[in-house]
Design an enzyme around this catalytic site. Sequence first.
Site, PDB file in Angstrom:
ATOM      1  CB  THR A 139      -0.788  -0.085   1.153  1.00 25.06           C
ATOM      2  OG1 THR A 139      -0.230  -0.222   2.427  1.00 25.06           O
ATOM      3  CG2 THR A 139      -1.934  -1.323   1.114  1.00 25.06           C
ATOM      4  CB  THR A 149       1.279   5.330   3.777  1.00 25.45           C
ATOM      5  OG1 THR A 149       0.264   6.452   3.239  1.00 25.45           O
ATOM      6  CG2 THR A 149       1.861   6.090   4.953  1.00 25.45           C
ATOM      7  CB  CYS A 150       2.810   0.391   4.052  1.00 28.05           C
ATOM      8  SG  CYS A 150       0.961   0.620   4.865  1.00 28.05           S
ATOM      9  CB  SER A 151       4.856   0.384  -0.546  1.00 21.98           C
ATOM     10  OG  SER A 151       4.600  -0.506  -0.205  1.00 21.98           O
ATOM     11  CG  LEU A 159       9.325  -1.774   4.677  1.00 23.24           C
ATOM     12  CD1 LEU A 159       9.502  -2.429   6.045  1.00 23.24           C
ATOM     13  CD2 LEU A 159       8.224  -2.796   3.670  1.00 23.24           C
TER      14      LEU A 159
END
Length: 182
Positions: A53, A55-57, A61
């Site tokens: 996703t 924001t996560c990627s 992270l």
Amino acid sequence: MKAGVKLPDVTFRTRVRDESIEGPNPFRWEDKTTADYFAGKRVVLFSLPGAFTPTCSTYQLPGFEKGFADFQAEGIDAIYCMSVNDSFVMNAWARAQELQNVEVIPDGSGEFTRKMGMLVAKDNLGFGNRSWRYAAIINDGVVEAWFEEPGLSDNHGEDPYGVSSPETVLKHLKEAKAEVAA
């Protein structure tokens, strides 16, 4: 908020590389427990709505991955990224992100996330049940510090990000270390 809370005992279904297996998919199932990940270590755990996703990627992270040495300098032994995704998805995401430092933990059934009180419905995005975004400093299986994004609720219209960012967690570690030294 959750400081002092002992992590729930959960078994995670993981897929690990096994060189003894031939062919294009040299992986085998390996169950790992909460103790396998957290016992006897001081770690950062961060959990997010989903692998791959935006924001996560793009931010969370990669920020933890790139900042790993800074976290080690503050007494952190490991950094774990958890999501309510299966091991196949988490391993593919780790490869796509070219992770060298952060280890992924698949909470495929959401059992750990539910027991932590962080499981939310994200049906509005077509996700089903997922984790609310948070981070924590865990010392030997006990929450030392908790960083939860505001607005915890089912089908939240936004994906808040900042409280659980690597920058926020690292700042906390540095301030706590400075207080002890003073």
